[in-house]
Design a protein around this motif. Structure first.
Motif, mmCIF file in Angstrom:
data_model
loop_
_atom_site.group_PDB
_atom_site.id
_atom_site.type_symbol
_atom_site.label_atom_id
_atom_site.label_comp_id
_atom_site.label_asym_id
_atom_site.label_seq_id
_atom_site.Cartn_x
_atom_site.Cartn_y
_atom_site.Cartn_z
ATOM 1 N N UNK A 48 0.742 -1.158 -0.010
ATOM 2 C CA UNK A 48 -0.089 0.081 0.092
ATOM 3 C C UNK A 48 0.702 1.273 0.008
ATOM 4 N N UNK A 49 1.315 1.850 -1.133
ATOM 5 C CA UNK A 49 2.071 2.944 -1.394
ATOM 6 C C UNK A 49 1.705 4.137 -0.548
ATOM 7 N N UNK A 50 0.220 4.472 -0.654
ATOM 8 C CA UNK A 50 -0.464 5.510 -0.066
ATOM 9 C C UNK A 50 -0.139 5.312 1.620
ATOM 10 N N UNK A 51 -0.252 4.391 2.130
ATOM 11 C CA UNK A 51 -0.132 4.084 3.491
ATOM 12 C C UNK A 51 1.246 4.302 3.909
ATOM 13 N N UNK A 54 1.884 7.855 3.813
ATOM 14 C CA UNK A 54 1.282 8.558 4.963
ATOM 15 C C UNK A 54 2.049 8.401 6.401
ATOM 16 N N UNK A 68 6.367 11.398 -0.661
ATOM 17 C CA UNK A 68 6.216 10.443 -1.607
ATOM 18 C C UNK A 68 7.456 9.633 -2.048
ATOM 19 N N UNK B 55 5.668 2.149 -7.870
ATOM 20 C CA UNK B 55 4.651 2.689 -6.860
ATOM 21 C C UNK B 55 3.900 3.816 -7.500
ATOM 22 N N UNK B 133 -5.206 0.072 7.625
ATOM 23 C CA UNK B 133 -3.859 0.043 7.779
ATOM 24 C C UNK B 133 -3.363 -0.218 9.152
#
Lengths: 171, 283
Positions: A48-51, A54, A68, B55, B133
């Protein structure tokens, strides 16, 4: 080579040979252990790149433009270190970079702790804000110091069994 | 003399050869060392570059055309409920798996529905999904996608209330099983259609769900529920006052002072008060 010959001819030297074997054994365990740690840490973050981004953002250390690149890139840096340590290529350099990265991680966690921000370190996936009662900064830092000791050992004694370094005979 | 000289000459020649060999070995050693350093750095650089590219390509896929119908905001990430003409806006960031959001909904959804029915507020929902998450799993994202599917057919409000009324424990990732979301949809009149089921099962609004979460990540708000009354935080306190149903009504009335509430048709008001009442019964 030289040690082998001496240990064969001189009884006193066989003690040193044993000690070398112990050092090499510990080094091998440290190398593979650190490889597993990096592989675990890296793999947990790539799904999960967004996680991951974050988790980096939550430290409030980097400007948004770098969140990022770090969030996406760090897991792969960890996987690269895992691979190098696993095959034992450039063990001392890989251990040095591991130590550097761990020092950065420890410093970042300490900084978050000092600023009173409540986050999960996101060390093995997850990350981001958590309630103040769910922070575990001391444990996270102690754990990272433990990993740092493994890296330190390998910097001091990089010679290990079943390694590409050994195969290429560089020291 | 001459014998001595020649043996000396031999020795120096031998020494020179040894020195040369040693120098050669040292050089070879150096080359090996540098090529290892080079390989190590190359492995790292290649891994990181590949990682960044992969990514990036995995995440840059959202655009506003993928949003469910009726969403608002620059990137259509917000679900509005209630009249746009209402003088106040209640902005709500909620995770469908978050227990604090569940208790907020339990305490306040009746009041909020009434405020909407009276034309006093419009609620703007940001359906975030970060509990997955923290606690691992997919329940948050599945549920967020499911409410997006409901929004797409104009039935967000009722389904939202049903999901919160049936929220599993935070650590129980019950909604990882999409069939549970579909079963709950049967409580919303007219929602459970084959199109809705396929929307839930195929994660049709997955990119939108990710984009909503990304927007929340960048918002600076760090927990859910985050409730803003006309942009000012109203949960757990609003200007130093603790939230309660009475206070919420008082705050909204104070904010609306001198403004006219939106006028809603009786049927629209009734639908906001109890969004899951059967349309035939109320008609």
């Amino acid at each position: 080579m030289a040690t082998d010959q001496m240990s064969r001819t001189d009884g006193k030297e066989s003690g040193r040979g044993r000690r070398t074997a112990v050092v090499t054994g510990i080094g091998t365990a440290a190398r593979l252990g650190l490889a597993v740690v990096w592989a675990w840490a890296g793999l947990a973050k790539i799904s999960d790149p967004e996680a991951a981004a974050q988790a980096v953002r939550a430290y409030r250390l980097l400007p948004e433009s770098l969140v990022k690149p770090f969030g996406y890139g760090l897991p792969f840096l960890e996987l690269a270190l895992a691979l190098l340590l696993l095959v034992g290529l450039g063990t001392r350099i890989a251990a040095g970079l591991s130590a550097l990265l761990l020092v950065v991680y420890i410093g970042s966690i300490a900084s978050v702790w000092a600023r009173g921000i409540s986050i999960d370190c996101g060390c093995f996936g997850g990350g981001g804000a958590v309630s103040a009662s769910h922070t575990a900064y001391l444990q996270e830092i102690l754990r990272d110091i433990g990993f740092l000791l493994l890296a330190g050992w390998l910097i001091r004694w990089p010679r290990t069994w079943v390694s590409l370094d050994g195969l290429l005979a560089t020291d | 003399m001459s014998q001595k000289n020649s043996s000396e000459a031999k020795r120096t020649a031998r020494e020179r050869m040894q020195e040369e060999r040693a120098a050669q070995e040292a050089k070879a050693q150096r080359i090996r060392k540098f090529s290892i350093i080079g390989t190590v750095l190359a492995v790292i650089v290649v891994a990181v570059v590949i990682g960044l590219v992969v990514q990036n390509s995995r995440t840059s896929s959202y655009n506003a055309s993928q949003a469910p119908a009726g969403t608002i905001g620059a990137n259509k990430l917000v679900i509005p409920v209630g009249s746009t003409a209402a003088p106040s806006t209640l902005t709500v960031y909620e995770d469908l798996r978050c227990p604090a959001c569940g208790s907020y909904e339990k305490s306040f959804h009746t009041t909020v529905n009434q405020l909407m029915a009276q034309g006093k507020v419009q609620v703007q929902y940001h359906v975030v999904s970060f509990i997955d998450r923290n606690d691992n799993g997919t329940g948050s994202k599945n549920a967020a996608n499911a409410v997006a599917c409901a929004q797409n057919v104009g039935k967000f409000h009722g389904y939202h209330d049903v999901l919160y009324a049936n929220q599993p424990d935070e650590t129980d990732d019950a909604w990882a099983d999409k069939s549970k979301l579909i079963t709950l949809a049967k409580q919303v009149p007219g929602l459970d259609t084959p199109a809705f089921e396929s929307c839930v099962n195929s994660n049709s609004f997955g990119a939108w769900v990710t984009a909503v979460q990304k927007d929340f990540d960048k918002s600076g708000h760090t927990s859910t529920p985050t409730i803003l009354l006309n942009g000012t935080s109203a949960y757990p306190t609003y200007n130093g006052e603790q939230i309660s149903t009475a206070n919420l009504i008082k705050w909204v009335d104070a904010a609306n002072k001198g403004k006219t509430p939106a006028s809603l048709a009786p049927s629209a008001s009734a639908a906001l008060v109890s969004p899951n009442a059967s349309p035939n019964a109320s008609g």
